[in-house]
Design a protein around this motif. Structure first.
Motif, PDB file in Angstrom:
ATOM      1  N   ILE A  66     -14.436  22.237  -6.876  1.00 40.27           N
ATOM      2  CA  ILE A  66     -14.665  22.651  -8.259  1.00 40.27           C
ATOM      3  C   ILE A  66     -15.187  21.470  -9.074  1.00 40.27           C
ATOM      4  CG2 ILE A  66     -13.500  23.362 -10.387  1.00 40.27           C
ATOM      5  CD1 ILE A  66     -11.704  25.152  -8.657  1.00 40.27           C
TER       6      ILE A  66
ATOM      7  N   LEU B   7     -18.536  21.027 -11.455  1.00 38.68           N
ATOM      8  CA  LEU B   7     -18.596  20.587 -12.848  1.00 38.68           C
ATOM      9  C   LEU B   7     -19.665  19.514 -13.025  1.00 38.68           C
ATOM     10  CD1 LEU B   7     -14.768  20.289 -13.634  1.00 38.68           C
ATOM     11  CD2 LEU B   7     -16.285  22.184 -14.210  1.00 38.68           C
TER      12      LEU B   7
ATOM     13  N   LEU C 278     -12.691  21.936 -17.442  1.00 34.92           N
ATOM     14  CA  LEU C 278     -11.775  23.047 -17.201  1.00 34.92           C
ATOM     15  C   LEU C 278     -10.707  23.094 -18.275  1.00 34.92           C
ATOM     16  CD1 LEU C 278     -11.123  22.888 -13.350  1.00 34.92           C
ATOM     17  CD2 LEU C 278     -12.777  24.301 -14.581  1.00 34.92           C
TER      18      LEU C 278
ATOM     19  N   LEU D  75     -13.553  27.746 -17.682  1.00 33.65           N
ATOM     20  CA  LEU D  75     -14.549  26.686 -17.723  1.00 33.65           C
ATOM     21  C   LEU D  75     -15.113  26.606 -19.136  1.00 33.65           C
ATOM     22  CD1 LEU D  75     -17.149  26.055 -14.982  1.00 33.65           C
ATOM     23  CD2 LEU D  75     -17.879  26.104 -17.357  1.00 33.65           C
TER      24      LEU D  75
ATOM     25  N   THR E  69     -18.677  27.496  -9.536  1.00 30.84           N
ATOM     26  CA  THR E  69     -18.419  26.745 -10.762  1.00 30.84           C
ATOM     27  C   THR E  69     -19.689  26.505 -11.557  1.00 30.84           C
ATOM     28  OG1 THR E  69     -16.529  25.652  -9.703  1.00 30.84           O
ATOM     29  CG2 THR E  69     -17.433  24.606 -11.669  1.00 30.84           C
ATOM     30  N   GLN E  70     -20.755  26.049 -10.884  1.00 30.55           N
ATOM     31  CA  GLN E  70     -21.960  25.710 -11.636  1.00 30.55           C
ATOM     32  C   GLN E  70     -22.668  26.948 -12.180  1.00 30.55           C
ATOM     33  OE1 GLN E  70     -25.522  25.678 -11.120  1.00 30.55           O
ATOM     34  NE2 GLN E  70     -25.587  26.879  -9.228  1.00 30.55           N
TER      35      GLN E  70
ATOM     36  N   LEU F  70     -12.957  31.200 -14.574  1.00 28.85           N
ATOM     37  CA  LEU F  70     -13.534  30.738 -13.306  1.00 28.85           C
ATOM     38  C   LEU F  70     -12.888  31.494 -12.149  1.00 28.85           C
ATOM     39  CD1 LEU F  70     -15.414  28.732 -11.880  1.00 28.85           C
ATOM     40  CD2 LEU F  70     -13.484  27.138 -11.779  1.00 28.85           C
TER      41      LEU F  70
ATOM     42  N   THR G 181     -19.514  35.780 -10.389  1.00 25.26           N
ATOM     43  CA  THR G 181     -19.988  34.792 -11.357  1.00 25.26           C
ATOM     44  C   THR G 181     -20.659  35.473 -12.547  1.00 25.26           C
ATOM     45  OG1 THR G 181     -22.025  34.508 -10.060  1.00 25.26           O
ATOM     46  CG2 THR G 181     -20.239  32.951  -9.659  1.00 25.26           C
TER      47      THR G 181
END
Length: 326
Positions: free
Chosen positions: A50, A54, A69, A81, A187-188, A220, A234
């Motif tokens: 994760i 980021l 986060l 996020l 995450t991205q 997230l 997502t």
């Protein structure tokens, strides 16, 4: 053309260096690809993390955004996020937006055809999208970074195109590979919650120069090995869990209208999971209602009048039904 005052590729150098320097701890692999370009694998042959996601997101925003986060179980989900930028148009549209279409046929690759949408600051070196003409922005730098949401290495023909279009020597190009099924990839992508709002504002023809500050957050989710479901998670995180606050200048009535029209609830497709909608559309993005690609809830603050308008709402019930085991 002289180098712009704010070079997204130059500013992305710092988060890119932190990603490379901490590769072992972040469970990413740094190596060389075709012609000696730098390849950073954040989830194909390695686990990734994760935290890597980021840092990839901050690279993708051209060093003009902060991504972190937040632990907050009040909405029923533990990890959120958070993104902010004081240069939201450059960070999100001139850099982060996945707007560069990269394709190669089976004949060109000597095997499987290849397709990816490139995002990140190297887009501004190539300037292949009409969007850069609208923004009036072009970057000049001797190094650049591009993020590819792929599950395999890019073929040589794609790398050659990137070097040519970006006018970079091989040692100046870094490619970051983040499959959506990975921790870093999930995450991205969720870190694009602010970018989704900026892109929708552009589609609504709100003057981009009037957007001066932006902050956003979204839950997230855990990644999943199924590619369509991973993409669905997502997207759902943003469409049903994304919250965005924009500070704008210009006409107050236009700011009010932006707030009312921006949320994803304006879409005819709102209320169903993205994976379900995508499958029903024959896996064709262009069959989906463009109004769906927006955050769930927005606040628009008008700096001239001090007024703030709020519209939309979260649908955590839908997200928890999709993400949480019974």
């Amino acid at each position: 053309m002289t180098q712009p005052l704010l070079s997204v590729n130059r500013l992305a150098g710092a988060p890119l260096a932190r990603l490379r320097d901490d590769a072992d701890r972040l469970r990413v692999a740094v190596g060389r690809g075709p012609h000696g370009v730098t390849l950073i694998d954040a989830g194909i042959a390695v686990r990734g993390s994760i935290e890597a996601g980021l840092r990839v997101a901050e690279v993708c925003m051209g060093g003009l955004g902060e991504v972190g986060l937040v632990s907050d179980g009040r909405a029923g989900w533990p990890t959120w996020l958070q993104v902010r930028s004081s240069q939201p148009v450059l960070a999100c549209l001139a850099s982060q937006y996945a707007g560069w279409s990269l394709a190669a046929s089976k004949e060109e690759t000597g095997g499987r055809k290849f397709f990816a949408l490139g995002s990140g600051p190297a887009r501004a070196l190539a300037g292949k999208e009409d969007l850069f003409t609208e923004l009036g922005y072009a970057d000049r730098c001797d190094h650049g970074a591009l993020v590819l949401e792929v599950d395999r290495l890019p073929p040589e023909v794609i790398v050659e195109k990137l070097l040519r279009d970006c006018a970079l020597a091989p040692e100046g190009l870094s490619l970051i590979l983040t499959p959506t099924t990975s921790l870093a990839g999930t995450t991205q992508v969720v870190a694009r919650v602010l970018e989704v709002a900026l892109h929708r504002a552009h589609e609504l023809r709100f003057p981009l120069a009037n957007i001066v500050e932006g902050s956003a957050r979204a839950p997230l989710p855990a990644p999943t090995a199924d590619g369509v479901q991973a993409m669905g998670r997502t997207n759902d995180a943003i469409l049903y869990g994304g919250q965005v606050h924009l500070c704008v200048e210009g006409d107050a009535d236009a700011a009010h209208e932006l707030a009312m029209r921006l949320p994803s609830s304006n879409s005819r497709d709102h209320g169903r999971s993205f994976a379900e909608l995508f499958e029903a559309a024959g896996f064709d993005f262009y069959q989906l209602d463009g109004a769906l690609f927006a955050p769930a809830e927005v606040w628009v603050s008008h700096l001239g009048s001090g007024r703030t308008w709020h519209a939309g709402r979260l649908d955590m019930e839908l997200l928890l039904r999709l993400w949480q085991a019974p």
